[in-house]
Design a protein around this motif. Structure first.
Motif, PDB file in Angstrom:
ATOM      1  N   MET A   1       0.871  -1.271  -0.246  1.00  0.00           N
ATOM      2  CA  MET A   1      -0.125  -0.053   0.010  1.00  0.00           C
ATOM      3  C   MET A   1       0.635   1.462   0.050  1.00  0.00           C
ATOM      4  O   MET A   1       1.522   1.763   0.860  1.00  0.00           O
ATOM      5  CB  MET A   1      -1.230   0.149   0.837  1.00  0.00           C
ATOM      6  CG  MET A   1      -1.575   0.794   1.805  1.00  0.00           C
ATOM      7  SD  MET A   1      -2.407   2.027   0.435  1.00  0.00           S
ATOM      8  CE  MET A   1      -3.539  -0.149  -0.412  1.00  0.00           C
TER       9      MET A   1
ATOM     10  N   GLU B   1      -4.808  -1.340   5.128  1.00  0.00           N
ATOM     11  CA  GLU B   1      -5.072  -2.142   3.781  1.00  0.00           C
ATOM     12  C   GLU B   1      -6.586  -1.635   3.444  1.00  0.00           C
ATOM     13  O   GLU B   1      -7.334  -1.427   4.463  1.00  0.00           O
ATOM     14  CB  GLU B   1      -5.007  -3.359   4.369  1.00  0.00           C
ATOM     15  CG  GLU B   1      -4.001  -4.085   3.452  1.00  0.00           C
ATOM     16  CD  GLU B   1      -3.633  -3.653   1.781  1.00  0.00           C
ATOM     17  OE1 GLU B   1      -5.735  -3.762   1.614  1.00  0.00           O
ATOM     18  OE2 GLU B   1      -3.768  -3.376   0.622  1.00  0.00           O
TER      19      GLU B   1
ATOM     20  N   ARG C   1      -9.995   6.376  -0.167  1.00  0.00           N
ATOM     21  CA  ARG C   1      -9.797   6.261  -0.959  1.00  0.00           C
ATOM     22  C   ARG C   1     -10.511   4.538  -1.148  1.00  0.00           C
ATOM     23  O   ARG C   1     -11.229   4.067  -2.227  1.00  0.00           O
ATOM     24  CB  ARG C   1      -8.281   5.333  -0.974  1.00  0.00           C
ATOM     25  CG  ARG C   1      -7.671   4.458  -2.514  1.00  0.00           C
ATOM     26  CD  ARG C   1      -6.477   4.605  -2.474  1.00  0.00           C
ATOM     27  NE  ARG C   1      -6.664   3.408  -2.380  1.00  0.00           N
ATOM     28  CZ  ARG C   1      -5.451   2.619  -3.918  1.00  0.00           C
ATOM     29  NH1 ARG C   1      -5.616   3.550  -5.089  1.00  0.00           N
ATOM     30  NH2 ARG C   1      -5.444   1.289  -3.534  1.00  0.00           N
TER      31      ARG C   1
ATOM     32  N   MET D   1     -10.737  -7.776  -1.448  1.00  0.00           N
ATOM     33  CA  MET D   1      -9.480  -6.905  -0.699  1.00  0.00           C
ATOM     34  C   MET D   1      -9.392  -6.818   0.500  1.00  0.00           C
ATOM     35  O   MET D   1      -8.612  -6.248   1.075  1.00  0.00           O
ATOM     36  CB  MET D   1     -10.390  -6.350  -1.096  1.00  0.00           C
ATOM     37  CG  MET D   1      -9.783  -5.172  -2.998  1.00  0.00           C
ATOM     38  SD  MET D   1      -7.715  -5.902  -3.132  1.00  0.00           S
ATOM     39  CE  MET D   1      -7.353  -5.405  -4.823  1.00  0.00           C
TER      40      MET D   1
ATOM     41  N   CYS E   1      -9.259  -9.467   2.006  1.00  0.00           N
ATOM     42  CA  CYS E   1      -8.369 -10.827   2.374  1.00  0.00           C
ATOM     43  C   CYS E   1      -6.613 -10.560   2.290  1.00  0.00           C
ATOM     44  O   CYS E   1      -6.427  -9.680   1.723  1.00  0.00           O
ATOM     45  CB  CYS E   1      -8.357 -11.636   0.879  1.00  0.00           C
ATOM     46  SG  CYS E   1      -9.487 -12.469   1.032  1.00  0.00           S
TER      47      CYS E   1
ATOM     48  N   ILE F   1     -11.224 -12.339  -5.752  1.00  0.00           N
ATOM     49  CA  ILE F   1     -10.622 -10.473  -4.998  1.00  0.00           C
ATOM     50  C   ILE F   1     -10.767 -10.209  -6.848  1.00  0.00           C
ATOM     51  O   ILE F   1     -11.455  -8.788  -7.024  1.00  0.00           O
ATOM     52  CB  ILE F   1      -8.988 -10.648  -4.813  1.00  0.00           C
ATOM     53  CG1 ILE F   1      -8.812 -10.892  -3.846  1.00  0.00           C
ATOM     54  CG2 ILE F   1      -8.739  -8.880  -4.622  1.00  0.00           C
ATOM     55  CD1 ILE F   1      -7.050 -10.920  -3.113  1.00  0.00           C
TER      56      ILE F   1
ATOM     57  N   TYR G   1      -8.241  -6.904 -12.029  1.00  0.00           N
ATOM     58  CA  TYR G   1      -7.286  -7.716 -10.601  1.00  0.00           C
ATOM     59  C   TYR G   1      -7.524  -9.189 -11.259  1.00  0.00           C
ATOM     60  O   TYR G   1      -8.377  -9.595 -11.468  1.00  0.00           O
ATOM     61  CB  TYR G   1      -7.728  -8.333  -9.519  1.00  0.00           C
ATOM     62  CG  TYR G   1      -7.277  -9.057  -8.001  1.00  0.00           C
ATOM     63  CD1 TYR G   1      -6.500  -8.367  -6.848  1.00  0.00           C
ATOM     64  CD2 TYR G   1      -7.593 -10.263  -8.652  1.00  0.00           C
ATOM     65  CE1 TYR G   1      -5.614  -8.438  -5.471  1.00  0.00           C
ATOM     66  CE2 TYR G   1      -6.187 -10.669  -7.578  1.00  0.00           C
ATOM     67  CZ  TYR G   1      -5.549  -9.588  -5.883  1.00  0.00           C
ATOM     68  OH  TYR G   1      -5.016 -10.954  -4.967  1.00  0.00           O
TER      69      TYR G   1
ATOM     70  N   SER H   1      -1.001   1.198 -10.302  1.00  0.00           N
ATOM     71  CA  SER H   1      -1.939   0.694  -8.100  1.00  0.00           C
ATOM     72  C   SER H   1      -3.430   0.341  -8.402  1.00  0.00           C
ATOM     73  O   SER H   1      -3.490  -0.681  -7.542  1.00  0.00           O
ATOM     74  CB  SER H   1      -1.563   2.060  -7.537  1.00  0.00           C
ATOM     75  OG  SER H   1      -2.001   2.518  -7.578  1.00  0.00           O
TER      76      SER H   1
ATOM     77  N   TRP I   1      -4.701  -4.759 -10.100  1.00  0.00           N
ATOM     78  CA  TRP I   1      -4.228  -5.548  -9.791  1.00  0.00           C
ATOM     79  C   TRP I   1      -3.356  -7.127  -9.994  1.00  0.00           C
ATOM     80  O   TRP I   1      -4.239  -7.887 -10.030  1.00  0.00           O
ATOM     81  CB  TRP I   1      -4.847  -6.285  -8.333  1.00  0.00           C
ATOM     82  CG  TRP I   1      -4.987  -4.201  -7.753  1.00  0.00           C
ATOM     83  CD1 TRP I   1      -4.636  -3.563  -6.531  1.00  0.00           C
ATOM     84  CD2 TRP I   1      -6.310  -3.862  -7.605  1.00  0.00           C
ATOM     85  NE1 TRP I   1      -4.704  -3.229  -6.401  1.00  0.00           N
ATOM     86  CE2 TRP I   1      -6.399  -2.949  -6.785  1.00  0.00           C
ATOM     87  CE3 TRP I   1      -7.383  -3.742  -8.856  1.00  0.00           C
ATOM     88  CZ2 TRP I   1      -7.394  -1.508  -7.077  1.00  0.00           C
ATOM     89  CZ3 TRP I   1      -8.494  -3.646  -8.028  1.00  0.00           C
ATOM     90  CH2 TRP I   1      -8.298  -1.913  -7.813  1.00  0.00           C
TER      91      TRP I   1
ATOM     92  N   ARG J   1       2.759 -10.945  -6.965  1.00  0.00           N
ATOM     93  CA  ARG J   1       2.262 -11.061  -6.033  1.00  0.00           C
ATOM     94  C   ARG J   1       0.769 -11.739  -5.531  1.00  0.00           C
ATOM     95  O   ARG J   1      -0.091 -11.645  -5.187  1.00  0.00           O
ATOM     96  CB  ARG J   1       1.117  -9.344  -6.497  1.00  0.00           C
ATOM     97  CG  ARG J   1       1.775  -8.411  -7.097  1.00  0.00           C
ATOM     98  CD  ARG J   1       0.773  -7.148  -7.657  1.00  0.00           C
ATOM     99  NE  ARG J   1      -0.765  -7.307  -7.200  1.00  0.00           N
ATOM    100  CZ  ARG J   1      -0.924  -6.252  -6.653  1.00  0.00           C
ATOM    101  NH1 ARG J   1      -0.473  -5.173  -5.968  1.00  0.00           N
ATOM    102  NH2 ARG J   1      -1.927  -5.566  -5.703  1.00  0.00           N
TER     103      ARG J   1
HETATM  104  N1  GSH Z   1      -4.870  -8.128  -0.526  1.00  0.00           N
HETATM  105  C1  GSH Z   1      -4.511  -8.049  -1.690  1.00  0.00           C
HETATM  106  C2  GSH Z   1      -4.317  -9.524  -2.314  1.00  0.00           C
HETATM  107  O1  GSH Z   1      -4.467 -10.290  -1.047  1.00  0.00           O
HETATM  108  O2  GSH Z   1      -3.785  -9.713  -3.066  1.00  0.00           O
HETATM  109  C3  GSH Z   1      -3.294  -6.857  -2.276  1.00  0.00           C
HETATM  110  C4  GSH Z   1      -2.846  -5.957  -1.815  1.00  0.00           C
HETATM  111  C5  GSH Z   1      -4.156  -4.398  -2.443  1.00  0.00           C
HETATM  112  O3  GSH Z   1      -3.754  -4.942  -3.722  1.00  0.00           O
HETATM  113  N2  GSH Z   1      -4.309  -4.196  -2.208  1.00  0.00           N
HETATM  114  C6  GSH Z   1      -4.932  -2.954  -2.311  1.00  0.00           C
HETATM  115  C7  GSH Z   1      -4.827  -2.241  -3.512  1.00  0.00           C
HETATM  116  O4  GSH Z   1      -4.612  -1.071  -4.256  1.00  0.00           O
HETATM  117  C8  GSH Z   1      -6.066  -2.102  -1.538  1.00  0.00           C
HETATM  118  S1  GSH Z   1      -7.718  -2.304  -2.239  1.00  0.00           S
HETATM  119  N3  GSH Z   1      -3.365  -1.676  -2.365  1.00  0.00           N
HETATM  120  C9  GSH Z   1      -1.922  -1.132  -3.633  1.00  0.00           C
HETATM  121  C10 GSH Z   1      -1.895  -1.098  -4.221  1.00  0.00           C
HETATM  122  O5  GSH Z   1      -1.794  -2.374  -5.050  1.00  0.00           O
HETATM  123  O6  GSH Z   1      -0.512  -0.071  -4.842  1.00  0.00           O
END
Ligand code: GSH
Length: 668
Positions: free
Chosen positions: A1, A151, A237, A306, A308, A361, A381, A458, A461, A482
């Motif tokens: 993040m 998060e 956000r 998200m 997770c 996700i 994603y 960002s 995903w 990731r």
């Molecule tokens: N927890 C996620 C997973 O299990 O794959 C990954 C974390 C993630 O993608 N978080 C989102 C995000 O935008 C939150 S909405 N993170 C910032 C980024 O990816 O730059």
């Protein structure tokens, strides 16, 4: 993040007016970064991990475990901690830990150190603990306190080491300590009944009474039947992302995970907990109109995905070309590590017929309209769609799935001097709409800011992410791995992280070639999520990744192997020697001392034994715990009592209790 921008987000109809502006300027920002940094060579190999936690609130009297919504307070306290201790030299702590082989003592020392590192170091020095900085702590982070971040879920936390690990083998010895120190620091700021659990999802997320404090699922942001808006991080956000995805999509998100049919599960399974007739929001009719499938666990909100937790690794490469090559070579590894790290066999209080979070996700942030689904094949994603390196081994035939691009952005990139492959990749990322635009952040100086670029990069995903150097920093070209699910213990999280890092080093130093058609990587991504993929599934794999494979006979030889064969080797003379063996060869090539070798061997053994099925994945372990629990009625339901006992047991394992099924003889 990354850093969270403050300001006022535009609502969806308003933000739509700025989409092209953001895209055009995002590309300009990318071009500026590219031009500023492309000639920047010879950065050192660095890496770091990100760990996500779910804070669980236990009530021993009522025998309940719920998610605790105290993220803001906890993060505030952790921020104060970072500020207070940022000048403390942590190296004596790591040095003292290295001389302690007993896990209980390590735990006790870290708890003490986490509370007040300055006082702890003072005591160590007084007691005359000898340590030599050069010898014991090559880890660059002597003076850096671990850092903590928000998060998506208001019950979630994220931690990073504070500074990257370097490229010497000895740094690996500090990873597990650093991870453990982070958990201990968090524990200091929790209430006595709260625990920071590294579990991929909360087994009863979205059922009755699953939050502390109690909240109601009637919010207008996600409009979910099951998840209250109160579980969303309150930084603008996150609610804005949630609402804008729903609005862009013109209906709620809909994830349907097949239920695991047990002896007493009603067949067909029509979920009795779905409030089919709720009439609070127009989207309430989505379920009846086909969004909720029979025989599936239906989820209708971004938080199911998200919310997770995962384990991510970021590498800094030497330069842009190396980052592109590493990105490509790790793409075929992402599904394999997803399968090996599987930890999600239950959703919304039901046992599922799959073991991973990934497709949930993907569905949770899928902002495509119904008509877009016909020509845009994936959610924003999802797994990677194309290889990006200009390495001659990256053959056109490997890029065999459709890649949707924004034509305007593609032209802009090509005109800006970017080669075809990278232009296509970026134009693919920019094919999506920017999801959150802050009114006070639209005007940006493209030579000073990368905000518009990051806005899109960002919020794509994918299983790997390619990250150009940020402006005004010493950070270089990076790639992010990731796909992995988080593991219960620091031992496992260190093992999985270090394995991927060592494999990446082996890829570069032995010039390995794991390219294969990306459609096959996608097939593997599906296989990886299957229930008990370790025993049930085979995975496409390039069996001769070695540089002698120039011979056309060798080229394009991919076969379907079990994870045991891929990691442990085929055990035939001609067969693939196994990724673990490749990593071992790399390890030996670095001439490690006995202590390093012995430590790293525990990690490699865990990886081998997980792949062979000798040790269980977290998903199989959780499934077994539930299905053998005395209160389980063989009806696929993870009741509140079972959930409580499961969380209790995981907490004891995190705190050092041995579990033969999970660790065999590896965690000592
Ligand atoms: N927890 C996620 C997973 O299990 O794959 C990954 C974390 C993630 O993608 N978080 C989102 C995000 O935008 C939150 S909405 N993170 C910032 C980024 O990816 O730059």
């Amino acid at each position: 993040m990354g850093l969270l921008v403050l300001g006022t987000p535009l609502d969806w109809p308003e933000s739509e007016k700025f989409h092209n502006y953001v895209r055009e300027n995002g590309i300009k920002q990318f071009l500026h970064m590219y031009d500023s940094f492309i000639s920047k060579k010879q950065d050192v190999l660095l890496w770091g991990d990100e760990i996500e936690y779910i804070v669980v609130s236990m009530n021993d009297k009522e025998k309940t475990a719920r998610v605790s919504l105290r993220q803001e307070e906890i993060l505030k306290a952790l921020g104060d901690y970072e500020e207070r201790f940022k000048h403390v030299d942590f190296s004596p702590i790591y040095a003292a830990l290295k001389n302690t082989s007993c896990p209980k003592r390590t735990n006790a020392m870290l708890s003490e150190a986490a509370g007040n590192p300055a006082a702890f170091v003072e005591r160590l020095v007084k007691e005359n603990h000898t340590y030599s900085k050069n010898e014991t702590t090559p880890f660059r982070a002597q003076f850096v306190v671990p850092t903590f971040h928000p998060e998506y879920g208001r019950y979630m936390l994220e931690s990073t080491p504070g500074a990257p690990y370097g490229s010497v083998l000895k740094d690996f010895l500090f990873v597990e300590f650093n991870m453990l120190l982070r958990r201990k620091i968090i524990e200091n700021y929790l209430l006595p009944h709260e625990h920071p659990l590294t579990i991929t999802n909360f087994f009863r997320l979205g059922t009755d009474h699953f939050t502390d404090p109690e909240t109601k699922a009637d919010g207008s942001i996600s409009r979910s039947f099951f998840l209250p808006d109160d579980v969303i991080n309150t930084h603008v956000r996150f609610p804005t992302l949630t609402a804008n995805i729903r609005q862009r999509r013109q209906r709620k998100v809909a994830m349907n995970v097949p239920i695991f049919f047990d002896k007493n599960t009603h067949k067909p399974f029509r979920d009795p907990t779905i409030p089919w007739n709720r009439d609070l929001y127009p989207e309430d009719k989505n379920a009846k109109e086909g969004a909720a499938l029979e025989n599936h666990i239906y989820m209708d909100s971004m938080g199911f995905g998200m919310g997770c937790c995962c384990l991510q690794i970021t590498f800094q490469a030497k330069n842009c070309d190396e980052a592109r090559l590493l990105y490509d070579q790790l793409i075929p590894i992402t599904p394999l590590m997803l399968a090996l790290s599987a930890g999600t066999p239950a959703f919304r209080g039901y046992l599922a017929d799959q073991d991973c979070r990934w497709n949930v996700i993907a569905g949770a942030v899928d902002d495509r309209t119904k008509s877009e689904m016909e020509y845009i094949p994936k959610s924003r994603y999802d797994s990677v769609d194309m290889y990006i390196s200009n390495d001659p081994r990256n053959l056109q035939e490997y890029n065999d799935i459709p890649v949707v691009v924004n034509e305007g952005c593609y032209e802009q990139l090509i005109k800006g001097g970017i080669d075809e492959r990278l232009s296509k990749h970026m134009a693919h990322i920019f094919a999506r709409d920017p999801l959150v635009i802050f009114s006070d952040n639209i005007q940006q100086d493209n030579s000073m800011s990368n905000g518009h670029f990051e806005n899109l990069n960002s919020t794509n995903w994918q299983s790997m992410r390619f990250k150009p150097p940020p402006l005004n920093s010493s950070v270089g070209w990076r790639v992010e791995f990731r796909s992995m699910e988080i593991q219960f213990t620091e031992f496992e999280n260190a093992a999985y992280s270090i394995f991927v890092v060592m494999l990446s080093r082996a890829i570069l130093s032995f010039n390995l070639n794991f390219y294969m058609p990306i459609s096959l990587v996608d097939e593997n991504m599906v296989a990886a999520q299957a229930r008990d993929a370790i025993h049930q599934k085979k995975f496409w794999f390039r069996c001769n990744p070695f540089p002698n494979a120039e011979d056309p006979e060798e080229r394009g030889r991919y076969r379907q192997l079990s994870l045991d064969e891929i990691f442990g080797g085929e055990r035939t003379e001609e067969g693939f020697p196994g990724l673990v063996q490749i990593v071992r060869s790399y390890l030996y090539s670095c001439n490690p001392d006995a202590e390093t070798l012995c430590s790293l061997d525990r990690y490699l053994r865990l990886i081998s034994q997980r792949a062979s099925g000798e040790c269980m994945t977290a998903a199989s372990w959780i499934r077994k715990f539930i299905t053998t629990h005395p209160l389980y009625k063989q009806d696929s339901v993870v009741s509140s009592e079972i959930n409580f006992d499961l969380v209790k047991r995981i907490t004891s394992i995190i705190n050092g209790e041995h579990d033969e099924d999970l660790f065999g003889n590896c965690r000592c």
